[in-house]
Write a protein that holds these residues in place. Structure first.
Motif, PDB file in Angstrom:
ATOM      1  N   GLN A  18     -52.386   6.138  17.620  1.00  0.00           N
ATOM      2  CA  GLN A  18     -52.291   4.804  16.346  1.00  0.00           C
ATOM      3  C   GLN A  18     -51.185   3.777  16.691  1.00  0.00           C
ATOM      4  O   GLN A  18     -51.279   2.822  16.866  1.00  0.00           O
ATOM      5  CB  GLN A  18     -52.500   5.294  15.046  1.00  0.00           C
ATOM      6  CG  GLN A  18     -53.629   6.141  14.735  1.00  0.00           C
ATOM      7  CD  GLN A  18     -53.620   6.508  13.293  1.00  0.00           C
ATOM      8  OE1 GLN A  18     -52.834   6.303  12.674  1.00  0.00           O
ATOM      9  NE2 GLN A  18     -54.681   7.392  12.955  1.00  0.00           N
ATOM     10  N   HIS A  21     -50.914   0.773  19.360  1.00  0.00           N
ATOM     11  CA  HIS A  21     -51.635  -0.564  18.892  1.00  0.00           C
ATOM     12  C   HIS A  21     -50.464  -1.582  18.329  1.00  0.00           C
ATOM     13  O   HIS A  21     -50.823  -2.594  18.255  1.00  0.00           O
ATOM     14  CB  HIS A  21     -52.787  -0.357  17.938  1.00  0.00           C
ATOM     15  CG  HIS A  21     -53.854   0.323  18.529  1.00  0.00           C
ATOM     16  ND1 HIS A  21     -54.733  -0.158  19.425  1.00  0.00           N
ATOM     17  CD2 HIS A  21     -54.227   1.693  18.302  1.00  0.00           C
ATOM     18  CE1 HIS A  21     -55.588   0.690  19.604  1.00  0.00           C
ATOM     19  NE2 HIS A  21     -55.370   1.783  18.974  1.00  0.00           N
ATOM     20  N   GLU A  22     -49.414  -1.059  18.061  1.00  0.00           N
ATOM     21  CA  GLU A  22     -48.244  -1.886  17.527  1.00  0.00           C
ATOM     22  C   GLU A  22     -47.640  -2.922  18.652  1.00  0.00           C
ATOM     23  O   GLU A  22     -47.716  -2.410  19.790  1.00  0.00           O
ATOM     24  CB  GLU A  22     -47.142  -1.066  16.962  1.00  0.00           C
ATOM     25  CG  GLU A  22     -47.548  -0.247  15.700  1.00  0.00           C
ATOM     26  CD  GLU A  22     -47.821  -1.155  14.457  1.00  0.00           C
ATOM     27  OE1 GLU A  22     -47.261  -2.211  14.612  1.00  0.00           O
ATOM     28  OE2 GLU A  22     -48.403  -0.893  13.662  1.00  0.00           O
ATOM     29  N   HIS A  23     -47.246  -4.039  18.328  1.00  0.00           N
ATOM     30  CA  HIS A  23     -46.405  -4.879  19.209  1.00  0.00           C
ATOM     31  C   HIS A  23     -44.980  -5.188  19.090  1.00  0.00           C
ATOM     32  O   HIS A  23     -44.385  -5.564  19.787  1.00  0.00           O
ATOM     33  CB  HIS A  23     -46.972  -6.297  18.999  1.00  0.00           C
ATOM     34  CG  HIS A  23     -48.589  -6.479  19.648  1.00  0.00           C
ATOM     35  ND1 HIS A  23     -49.267  -7.649  19.652  1.00  0.00           N
ATOM     36  CD2 HIS A  23     -49.253  -5.575  20.135  1.00  0.00           C
ATOM     37  CE1 HIS A  23     -50.419  -7.423  20.108  1.00  0.00           C
ATOM     38  NE2 HIS A  23     -50.472  -6.297  20.249  1.00  0.00           N
ATOM     39  N   GLN A  55     -55.329   1.886  28.022  1.00  0.00           N
ATOM     40  CA  GLN A  55     -54.436   1.148  26.863  1.00  0.00           C
ATOM     41  C   GLN A  55     -52.780   0.890  27.455  1.00  0.00           C
ATOM     42  O   GLN A  55     -52.541  -0.204  26.951  1.00  0.00           O
ATOM     43  CB  GLN A  55     -54.464   1.974  25.554  1.00  0.00           C
ATOM     44  CG  GLN A  55     -53.976   1.053  24.182  1.00  0.00           C
ATOM     45  CD  GLN A  55     -54.150   2.065  23.174  1.00  0.00           C
ATOM     46  OE1 GLN A  55     -54.827   2.800  22.982  1.00  0.00           O
ATOM     47  NE2 GLN A  55     -53.546   1.294  22.059  1.00  0.00           N
TER      48      GLN A  55
END
Length: 621
Positions: A18, A21-23, A55
């Motif tokens: 999960q 997905h952080e930037h 990803q």
């Protein structure tokens, strides 16, 4: 936590997926560091995160093209720390996995071609890209691109970058030899580096690049380096040139010339078997006997300080001194040599304070052999030999006493005893054929009695008194009536030496299906040399990759590691990996061996260092 309690690894798998997905720079960097640790320690985690390769590829492509935040850019390179960490993770995920490697091929090509190399941050990203390309199952064109990048690194002004490039190319030379070969001129230029660590790496890579097509050009470059290199590198350079000449020599004359030049330049730094190898090479090339003895005589007249050169030269003068005095050899410049000059040169070797006892032994034997090859009076030779009958060195004294006895009591047999030694070329099947013929001859001689010469029989009966009463002595075998044949039987010289007893194998390491065995061979012609074959086998369910075996021995030994057959030990008992160790033990001291193994197994990096102290006594006695 996962280092202390590995079984807790599974609870971190969903959150890590999960967090990708952080930037945010810090979150991504921490998450990828954790995923890297999980994949290195757990095969299940490695399988799980291989699904995330697309990803990760997307994240890295975004970094390369647009970047997430300018505050983390360094010298125009977008967040190089995060790029490097992603590349390391991709390297682990793509190793030995075709699908993952295919997914990241295009991205790696994009990073390799678009990264700015004018700053150190760009070089760091580019080098990490090269390492990833080398480790995964990348396309052939991509591997050539990686080698070309390392070739550009060799031209960089930063010594650290050049050192890294040389080390990486050395790893690649086994798998991508032709691609590395294109950068040979640049590698040879690095030999002239003032930094010893750089020139040592360049020397190792240059020796690895030698093959049959470039051996003459590369040997010329290496000999030029040998003349000016630091003393610390002379032994490695000299040994490397001799090994390359032995493997790839186009002609015997070129091989002899190359070995002679090495002995003249750095004779004190060559391996102990260099003298034996060169004498055997010269002895097996009958058409080059006159050429060799003239070259060696000229070299000896100029310099008697290089002991291996002096030993070969005195041996050659003793064997082929008659060819030296003949005066005609088309392959060399005209050379007029008088008998007195040859004897004076050998006496100079005997009297020199630089001559080792072994060298004086060579010179003394050469003088005695010349007594049958020179046409003049032998009084001068007999006088020199008699002087050494009271020498303090026991070996020289024994030789001199025996040679004096030969002159006084067995002068009629001297010519037969001092004949030229018949040498057989290495690797020839003639040795086996001669051994077979001698065995058949012995069987025929036992079956058919041959009349013996009475004087020779009396001589053997006299010698039997040393062993016991004549009644217990067996009947002597039939003798050849010629003086030479009688001498062979008198000295009880066997036609073929018995084969040495095999040395038992030894298992020195076993862990999780990986086994390491040592097998030993001691060549009969070189008793101080021990050949150890390291064999790695793998019975586990996963491949052992990036396998490197390094060895160390005490200072009194000389160790040379040959290139391994590969760096991967296949699973399920596949083809084993082998590596040869050559150990010279001139003092025949008990052998101690320290091994360091580094490899990757089940996604984990393993390093083992251990000593082998239980080697069989046959390896050194």
């Amino acid at each position: 936590m996962i280092r202390k309690v590995p079984e807790l690894s599974n609870i971190f798998l969903p959150p890590c997926a999960q967090l990708l997905h952080e930037h945010h720079h810090g979150i991504l960097l921490g998450t990828i560091t954790l995923i890297t640790e999980l994949c290195e320690r757990s095969p299940a985690a490695l399988k799980h995160f291989r699904k995330m390769v697309p990803q990760l590829v997307h994240i890295l492509r975004t970094l390369v093209t647009t970047g997430y935040s300018t505050e983390h850019s360094i010298s125009g390179v977008s967040d190089p720390f995060l790029q490097v960490q992603i590349l390391r993770l991709l390297r682990i995920l793509g190793r030995n996995h075709e699908e993952s490697s295919e997914t990241m091929n295009d991205l790696l090509a994009q990073v390799a071609t678009n990264t700015d190399t004018s700053r150190n941050a760009g070089n760091a990203v580019l080098f990490e890209t090269v390492l990833t390309i080398m480790d995964i199952r990348s396309a052939a064109g991509l591997r050539v691109l990686a080698v070309n990048i390392l070739g550009r690194f060799l031209l960089n002004s930063d010594r650290n970058i050049r050192y890294v490039a040389l080390t990486s190319l050395l790893r690649l030379v086994q798998s991508d030899h032709s691609a590395v070969q294109r950068h040979r001129p640049t590698v040879v230029e690095c030999l002239r580096e003032p930094d010893v660590s750089l020139s040592r790496r360049a020397l190792e890579l240059s020796l690895a690049l030698v093959n049959s097509s470039n051996v003459q050009a590369m040997t010329q470059e290496l000999q030029g380096f040998l003349e000016s290199c630091p003393p610390d590198l002379q032994a490695d350079c000299a040994s490397g040139i001799l090994l390359a000449a032995e493997r790839f020599a186009p002609t015997k004359r070129w091989h002899i010339d190359t070995t002679l030049r090495v002995l003249m330049t750095a004779g004190t730094h060559v391996r102990d078997d260099a003298v034996a190898n060169l004498t055997q090479l010269i002895g097996g090339a009958q058409e080059l006997h006159a050429y060799s003895v003239r070259r060696l005589y000229s070299a000896l007249a100029e310099d008697i300080s290089q002991q291996p050169l002096v030993q070969v030269a005195t041996w050659c003068i003793g064997e082929y001194g008659d060819l030296l005095l003949e005066g005609s050899c088309e392959e060399t410049e005209p050379l007029q040599v008088e008998e007195e000059e040859v004897l004076a040169l050998l006496e100079r070797v005997l009297q020199s304070h630089m001559s080792l006892p072994a060298t004086r032994g060579y010179a003394l034997t050469a003088l005695v052999k010349l007594s049958t090859r020179l046409r003049g009076d032998n009084n001068r030779i007999r006088q020199v030999v008699s002087i050494y009958s009271s020498c303090l060195d026991v070996e020289l004294q024994q030789r001199a006493v025996e040679y004096n006895t030969l002159f006084r009591k067995y002068d009629h047999m001297r010519a037969a005893i001092l004949e030229k030694i018949p040498l057989v070329e290495r690797g020839s099947s003639q040795v086996d054929e001669e051994a077979k013929e001698s065995k058949e001859t012995a069987q025929l001689s036992e079956a058919a009695p041959v009349p013996t010469e009475p004087e020779a029989s009396k001589l053997l009966d006299l010698l039997d008194l040393l062993d016991g009463p004549s009644g217990d002595a067996q009947h002597p075998p039939p003798l050849d009536p010629t003086p030479g044949g009688a001498l062979i039987h008198l000295l009880n010289l066997p036609c073929a030496p018995p084969p040495p007893a095999p040395i038992p194998h030894l298992r020195v390491f076993e862990r999780e299906g990986l086994q390491l065995d040592l097998s030993f061979v001691r060549p009969p012609g070189t008793p101080t040399l021990l050949l150890i074959t390291v064999t790695a086998t793998n019975t586990s369910g996963g491949d052992v990759t990036h396998f490197i075996c390094q060895a160390a021995v005490p200072k009194s030994f000389q160790l040379q590691l040959q290139a391994p057959s590969g760096d991967t030990v296949p699973a399920q008992g596949g083809l084993p990996m082998t590596q040869l160790l050559r150990i010279l033990n001139p003092k025949k001291a008990p052998l101690r061996l320290k091994l360091r193994l580094t490899y990757n197994h089940f996604g984990q990096s393993v390093q083992e260092i251990f000593e082998v102290n239980n080697l069989p006594v046959e390896t050194w006695q």
